[in-house]
Scaffold this motif. Sequence first.
Motif, PDB file in Angstrom:
ATOM      1  N   GLU A   7     -39.375  55.736 -86.169  1.00 33.28           N
ATOM      2  CA  GLU A   7     -38.572  55.378 -85.444  1.00 33.28           C
ATOM      3  C   GLU A   7     -38.614  54.196 -84.731  1.00 33.28           C
ATOM      4  O   GLU A   7     -39.677  53.737 -84.065  1.00 33.28           O
ATOM      5  CB  GLU A   7     -38.442  56.652 -84.429  1.00 33.28           C
ATOM      6  CG  GLU A   7     -37.771  57.805 -84.725  1.00 33.28           C
ATOM      7  CD  GLU A   7     -37.620  58.864 -83.839  1.00 33.28           C
ATOM      8  OE1 GLU A   7     -37.612  58.501 -82.643  1.00 33.28           O
ATOM      9  OE2 GLU A   7     -37.830  60.044 -84.183  1.00 33.28           O
ATOM     10  N   ASP A  46     -30.966  55.193 -90.349  1.00 38.18           N
ATOM     11  CA  ASP A  46     -31.205  56.350 -89.563  1.00 38.18           C
ATOM     12  C   ASP A  46     -32.625  55.937 -88.841  1.00 38.18           C
ATOM     13  O   ASP A  46     -33.443  55.343 -89.515  1.00 38.18           O
ATOM     14  CB  ASP A  46     -31.665  57.475 -90.062  1.00 38.18           C
ATOM     15  CG  ASP A  46     -30.206  58.215 -90.540  1.00 38.18           C
ATOM     16  OD1 ASP A  46     -29.313  57.634 -89.774  1.00 38.18           O
ATOM     17  OD2 ASP A  46     -30.276  59.015 -91.234  1.00 38.18           O
ATOM     18  N   GLY A  47     -32.921  56.034 -87.661  1.00 41.56           N
ATOM     19  CA  GLY A  47     -34.137  55.940 -86.941  1.00 41.56           C
ATOM     20  C   GLY A  47     -34.411  54.668 -86.414  1.00 41.56           C
ATOM     21  O   GLY A  47     -35.421  54.361 -85.825  1.00 41.56           O
ATOM     22  N   THR A  49     -32.642  52.395 -83.237  1.00 36.49           N
ATOM     23  CA  THR A  49     -31.518  52.364 -81.999  1.00 36.49           C
ATOM     24  C   THR A  49     -31.537  51.084 -81.446  1.00 36.49           C
ATOM     25  O   THR A  49     -32.607  50.469 -81.135  1.00 36.49           O
ATOM     26  CB  THR A  49     -32.219  53.442 -81.078  1.00 36.49           C
ATOM     27  OG1 THR A  49     -32.536  54.637 -81.734  1.00 36.49           O
ATOM     28  CG2 THR A  49     -31.216  53.604 -80.040  1.00 36.49           C
TER      29      THR A  49
END
Length: 431
Positions: A7, A46-47, A49
């Motif tokens: 992440e 995804d992952g 931010t």
Amino acid sequence: MRGLNVEVDLFDRLATPWGLMRFGVAPDHQDTKGVTRQFNRTAARDGLTFHLNVELGKHVTHEQLLAHHHAVIYAIGASRSRSLGIPGENLPGSHSATDFVAWYNGHPDFVDMKFDLSGERAIIVGNGNVALDVARILASDRKHLAKTDIADHALAALASSNIKEVLVLGRRGPLEAAFSTPELLALANRPDFEVIINEENLSSLNPDAVSMTGLKLELLREIARRPRRGVAKSIVLKFLRSPVEILGAQRVNGIRVMRNELGTDGGRLSTRATGDVAEIACGLVLRSIGYRGTPIQGLPFDDTKGTLPNDEGRVFDPLTNQPVVGVYTTGWIKRGPSGVIGTNKRCAHETVKSLVDDYISGRLSAPVHDGEELRGLIDKQQREAIDYVGWQAIDKHEVAAGAELGRPRVKLVDVAEMLAIARNAEMGSRG
Ligand code: NAP
């Protein structure tokens, strides 16, 4: 990273991402900016931010970042200009090219800067690729600039500029000039201005360099032999000249330069001042002599190089010669202000490899807090943070405004306006 579930939180103090691409690369180099399509594909994964409009030291501290992650990578670039250290450097009308580039590229912190373009000659000190970018933007006609994503305030100011000649001063000889041959070639065949090199400038050449720089020399000679076209604007390249003083009482009206000659010092090529000094009148001086990084509170800093001291991207403390656990760096703040865009990709690969090796061998500490707690912290500290949905809305808005005018985009420079567009989109995406 295959096999690892990673992440990533990406922070930027500005309301828009892509740092150098948006605020460094020249507006008429849209092909170079094409790499942002790749950035967008990565950003949509995804992952990852986005936390835009969030400033380190103001909204979040280094210690807080580290407490929420296994590792922090600093990719903060080098945004300050080096200084010449000569009298008159800070007179009105003498600016760093760094500021001029940020202004024409619509960096929100530089929107209100004023550059006096009323004189007929501008002088650029230094002859690297940034100097050529700046010279080209100053000499370009409105029609050329109006097809780019140059900031509107700069387009308006440059359209009514009175500058006829841009004089680029290099302290070494033509073959040692820091600009690259493709960048000179791109200047050489423009209809709206001509490039001028006096042949006398090419008379004393370093014989070792002559054998190594065939194409550059060929191009320089070809430009020097060209008959003048008599177009309204010109870029003049002058070599072996060092500024010794920027002249003027209330504001810049000229520059005093020393003629240098090439010589050798202990077998190495060097320049020597000849003592031959001349004054050149001008209304604007732009110092394009390289960039410097700024320190990050609480982390070691190499003040000579203006970088974070590191070994293959692992930040280390020079006092103990030990790595600072969990802290990494990449880009200009890692290796200094050099290289082209692709250099940064290789540079980032090296850093990420160091990080992953350290993770796999257990050299990183697990974060104390989780992602939910990070989001809570950011919400509390900066209510005006912008996420990827917000950035996509700003991007779409700019591109749509540009399409109406046949431009790649019209850049927004007002953070409040960007925030309003982002908020609308973020609220929409939450239903
Ligand atoms: P640069 O290539 O390091 O050039 C700095 C220039 O400043 C050199 O001409 C240098 O002369 C001169 N200089 C330094 N100190 C001076 C002093 N005290 N007095 C007079 N002149 C002085 O830096 P840059 O132009 O800022 O570019 C930074 C990096 O970005 C470079 O790697 C560049 O290639 C890259 N870039 C690439 C592009 C492109 O590919 N289109 C565009 C922009 C930037 P010396 O050579 O004698 O040291």
